[in-house]
Enzyme design. Structure first.
Site, mmCIF file in Angstrom:
data_model
loop_
_atom_site.group_PDB
_atom_site.id
_atom_site.type_symbol
_atom_site.label_atom_id
_atom_site.label_comp_id
_atom_site.label_asym_id
_atom_site.label_seq_id
_atom_site.Cartn_x
_atom_site.Cartn_y
_atom_site.Cartn_z
ATOM 1 N N PRO A 104 -2.914 6.348 -6.135
ATOM 2 C CG PRO A 104 -2.096 8.157 -7.339
ATOM 3 C CD PRO A 104 -2.917 7.817 -6.133
ATOM 4 C CD GLU A 105 -2.615 -0.026 -5.713
ATOM 5 O OE1 GLU A 105 -1.972 -1.062 -5.962
ATOM 6 O OE2 GLU A 105 -3.852 -0.041 -5.514
#
Length: 272
Positions: A2-3
């Site tokens: 996840p960014e």
């Protein structure tokens, strides 16, 4: 992994659902990998604390905690999701998934569970002075600070964007998409990029991240938000994951290269 947009989406969802709740007790699993702080320190910090706020810092989710003893300074519980981690707000009777590493029992009757099959996520606590993620926040960066990050750097601009010590929260997907919108090839040496080009890049980074947050992030692999919902920004990807497909602007086929072990996607015609 996840960014920034995915972590922001999760943090906002958790803030709506657990802010103001009190942690009555915590159970931690036997696997040592997820624990960056000791189990004893995590339990002592979290139990009987009130969750004041939940927010994102870089790729970390930070729970600001009011301690049960008013003389104690506010503490923080820091969660890094790694590649497959998730935070789930559950009813107590919900089945406990196989790879659950932490369960927080809340005064509201709900449970907050940390699940991570691959165990690259990390749980830690911070006290006086608080947690610092490093790097600058891309959504808050001004042009002068952004320019200073890349001055004299001989690394490819893609690698520089992924360096969390420079810019926190930007990952592979959003670096590719930002570089495409700015018209810059990922292999360009950072020090060769002009001020005007970097100004376009900063604007593109902010634009891409804000659009992705509005759409709940990109659901690549198994990402879901705090409500178990998938994001939709993957439907807006212009280069990432589109190797061999025509560019949406000029119809040239999108290319994929590897830079420092990471896949990079770009249009040979639109990006220079």
């Amino acid at each position: 992994m996840p960014e920034l947009p995915e972590v922001e989406t999760i943090a906002r969802g958790l803030a709506r659902r657990v802010s103001g709740d009190v942690i009555e007790s915590i159970w931690l699993g036997r696997k040592p990998e997820p624990l960056k702080s000791s189990a004893r320190e995590i339990a002592a910090t979290l139990e009987h604390s009130r969750i004041a706020t939940v927010r994102r810092m870089g790729k970390h989710i930070v729970f600001d905690l009011d301690q049960s003893d008013p003389k104690q300074a506010r503490a923080q519980w820091i969660v890094h999701l790694g590649m497959t981690g998730s935070l789930q707000v559950c009813e107590p009777q919900a089945d406990i998934l196989k790879h659950t590493h932490a369960i927080l029992k809340l005064a509201s009757g709900k449970e907050l569970r940390f699940v991570d099959p691959r165990r690259f996520g990390r749980l830690s606590v911070a006290h006086a002075g608080g947690f610092e993620a490093g790097g600058i926040e891309p959504l808050e960066a001004d042009l002068d600070r952004f320019l200073a990050l890349f001055r004299g750097r001989k690394t490819p601009i893609k690698s520089a964007l992924l360096n969390q010590k420079l810019l926190r929260g930007v990952g592979n997907i959003y670096a590719d998409e930002s570089l495409f919108r700015a018209g810059i090839r990922p292999r360009r040496r950072a020090s060769t990029i002009t001020r005007d080009q970097l100004a376009r890049l900063l604007a593109s980074v902010k634009e891409v991240l804000q659009e992705a947050i509005a759409l709940g992030g990109s659901s690549i692999s198994d990402y879901v938000d705090a409500d178990g919902e998938e994001g939709f920004f993957q439907l807006q990807h212009r280069v990432y994951g589109r190797e061999g497909e025509p560019c949406l602007v000029c119809k040239t086929l999108i290319k994929r290269i590897v830079i420092a072990g990471r896949s990079s996607h770009y249009c040979p015609r639109c990006q220079k």
